[in-house]
Design a protein around this motif. Structure first.
Motif, mmCIF file in Angstrom:
data_model
loop_
_atom_site.group_PDB
_atom_site.id
_atom_site.type_symbol
_atom_site.label_atom_id
_atom_site.label_comp_id
_atom_site.label_asym_id
_atom_site.label_seq_id
_atom_site.Cartn_x
_atom_site.Cartn_y
_atom_site.Cartn_z
ATOM 1 N N VAL A 201 23.966 33.801 42.026
ATOM 2 C CA VAL A 201 24.523 34.216 43.313
ATOM 3 C C VAL A 201 26.032 34.375 43.169
ATOM 4 O O VAL A 201 26.734 33.418 42.846
ATOM 5 C CB VAL A 201 24.206 33.172 44.403
ATOM 6 C CG1 VAL A 201 24.645 33.675 45.766
ATOM 7 C CG2 VAL A 201 22.724 32.830 44.412
ATOM 8 N N GLU A 202 26.540 35.590 43.392
ATOM 9 C CA GLU A 202 27.965 35.881 43.211
ATOM 10 C C GLU A 202 28.570 36.378 44.522
ATOM 11 O O GLU A 202 28.061 37.324 45.136
ATOM 12 C CB GLU A 202 28.147 36.949 42.127
ATOM 13 C CG GLU A 202 29.590 37.371 41.904
ATOM 14 C CD GLU A 202 29.714 38.455 40.847
ATOM 15 O OE1 GLU A 202 29.447 38.128 39.672
ATOM 16 O OE2 GLU A 202 30.061 39.603 41.185
ATOM 17 N N PHE A 203 29.672 35.752 44.922
ATOM 18 C CA PHE A 203 30.291 36.093 46.199
ATOM 19 C C PHE A 203 31.578 36.886 46.009
ATOM 20 O O PHE A 203 32.333 36.667 45.062
ATOM 21 C CB PHE A 203 30.577 34.826 47.010
ATOM 22 C CG PHE A 203 29.339 34.228 47.614
ATOM 23 C CD1 PHE A 203 28.849 34.693 48.819
ATOM 24 C CD2 PHE A 203 28.639 33.223 46.947
ATOM 25 C CE1 PHE A 203 27.696 34.161 49.378
ATOM 26 C CE2 PHE A 203 27.491 32.687 47.495
ATOM 27 C CZ PHE A 203 27.019 33.155 48.714
ATOM 28 N N HIS A 204 31.777 37.805 46.957
ATOM 29 C CA HIS A 204 33.007 38.594 47.020
ATOM 30 C C HIS A 204 33.552 38.485 48.435
ATOM 31 O O HIS A 204 32.789 38.377 49.403
ATOM 32 C CB HIS A 204 32.721 40.054 46.654
ATOM 33 C CG HIS A 204 32.233 40.225 45.254
ATOM 34 N ND1 HIS A 204 33.072 40.527 44.202
ATOM 35 C CD2 HIS A 204 30.985 40.115 44.714
ATOM 36 C CE1 HIS A 204 32.368 40.598 43.088
ATOM 37 N NE2 HIS A 204 31.096 40.344 43.365
ATOM 38 N N LYS A 214 26.103 39.153 45.822
ATOM 39 C CA LYS A 214 25.249 39.802 44.839
ATOM 40 C C LYS A 214 24.268 38.761 44.320
ATOM 41 O O LYS A 214 24.664 37.639 43.973
ATOM 42 C CB LYS A 214 26.065 40.351 43.671
ATOM 43 C CG LYS A 214 26.883 41.586 43.970
ATOM 44 C CD LYS A 214 27.576 42.099 42.710
ATOM 45 C CE LYS A 214 28.344 43.388 42.978
ATOM 46 N NZ LYS A 214 29.013 43.885 41.735
ATOM 47 N N VAL A 215 22.988 39.123 44.304
ATOM 48 C CA VAL A 215 21.964 38.237 43.772
ATOM 49 C C VAL A 215 21.371 38.898 42.539
ATOM 50 O O VAL A 215 20.880 40.023 42.615
ATOM 51 C CB VAL A 215 20.861 37.956 44.820
ATOM 52 C CG1 VAL A 215 19.829 36.992 44.248
ATOM 53 C CG2 VAL A 215 21.473 37.394 46.098
ATOM 54 N N ASP A 216 21.467 38.211 41.413
ATOM 55 C CA ASP A 216 21.055 38.803 40.129
ATOM 56 C C ASP A 216 21.753 40.145 39.894
ATOM 57 O O ASP A 216 21.161 41.103 39.393
ATOM 58 C CB ASP A 216 19.536 38.974 40.076
ATOM 59 C CG ASP A 216 18.807 37.647 39.945
ATOM 60 O OD1 ASP A 216 19.335 36.750 39.258
ATOM 61 O OD2 ASP A 216 17.733 37.498 40.542
ATOM 62 N N GLY A 217 23.027 40.209 40.281
ATOM 63 C CA GLY A 217 23.839 41.387 40.021
ATOM 64 C C GLY A 217 23.701 42.520 41.016
ATOM 65 O O GLY A 217 24.359 43.551 40.884
#
Length: 294
Positions: A201-204, A214-217
């Motif tokens: 899980v990636e946050f912007h 973004k989940v799994d890119g």
């Protein structure tokens, strides 16, 4: 549906109950919950030291968390107190067994969090809700860079670069906790707990507004996030997402998981209200009155 969107918070540092006060508050809750609270402090452990203080604070957090859950369900849904049944999934997420109730909302659900001085609850009438509080704890035996390095595998390279380049050690630690807070809110919303994998899980964000994930890119537009600083040492985050994104065990506790795009957009874009400060005394009074009226 806006009535189903609730945000309540309690500052437990302002509640210092006697043993009798604590026992009375505990007695208001169903017996099934008692062991989850009293396990934090064996009854024979009577002398005060730091370890006992920590355990007592944990008991307070656990107790207030349940008081919040029962008070919110009773006040918002109007369910008679004896008819409220709150359970947990295998992964530990609390849920309400609606039964013949909850007709006013298509998918009422809630989430709780406690850390440091605060205990909070958030509810949603349709979308999944995840809530997390973080206390910016300063590591005692490690430097800030050493401490956060222990968790580097849970962050994307983009997130990590923003954390370590934000400024001095105090700012780095705060940035680290804010990202962590968002990640926990997400995994709590879907019901998975930390087993899901925070690194996926990636946050912007733009100055912690317009937060996206973004989940799994892959960017997922079916989520909204908010993050607030409660004070200099605490932050709280809210995640709101589509019910079909819940893990299977949590889906079984939901009233509905299938909504068309129009229905989902209505729930996704409901106003996100400010947290309402409640006191422990208020919660105890509501539940005591509800029990006496039955």
């Amino acid at each position: 549906m806006e009535k189903g969107v609730q945000r309540w918070i309690v500052d437990i540092s302002k509640w210092n109950p006697s043993s009798n006060d604590f026992s009375f508050a505990l007695s208001l809750l169903p017996q099934t919950h008692h062991s989850s609270i009293t396990r934090f402090l064996p009854l024979l452990q009577l002398f005060f030291n730091y370890v006992q203080f920590v355990k007592m604070e944990d008991r307070k957090r656990a107790l207030v968390s349940l008081l919040l859950q029962y008070t919110l369900v009773h006040e918002v849904l109007g369910i008679p107190y004896p008819d409220i049944v709150i359970n947990r999934t295998l992964e530990g997420k609390p849920f309400l067994e609606c039964g013949r109730f909850c007709f006013d909302f298509p998918n009422f659900n809630f989430n709780v969090s406690h850390h440091g001085d605060y205990v909070a609850i958030a509810s949603e009438p349709l979308c999944l809700v995840g809530l997390d509080i973080v206390n910016f704890m300063i590591p005692e035996k490690e430097t800030v860079p050493e401490y956060i390095q222990n968790f580097s595998s849970y962050f994307s390279s983009s997130e990590w670069d923003r954390i370590i380049s934000v400024g001095n050690n105090e700012e780095v630690l705060a940035e680290f906790y804010r990202y962590w807070c968002l990640k926990e809110a997400y995994v709590k919303a879907i019901g998975s707990g930390l087993a899901y994998g925070l690194h996926k899980v990636e946050f912007h964000h733009t100055n912690w507004t317009s937060i996206s994930v973004k989940v799994d890119g892959v960017t997922n537009q079916q989520w909204r996030f908010w993050l607030f600083d409660l004070d200099k040492g605490h932050s709280v985050s809210i995640a709101r997402g589509h019910p079909r994104l819940a893990i299977e065990s949590y889906k079984r506790s939901l009233k509905r998981t299938k909504f068309n795009e129009e229905e989902h957009n209505v729930g996704l874009h409901l106003p996100n209200p400010r947290f309402v400060l409640r006191t422990v005394e208020e919660l105890i009074s509501v539940i005591h009155k509800a029990k006496r009226s039955c």
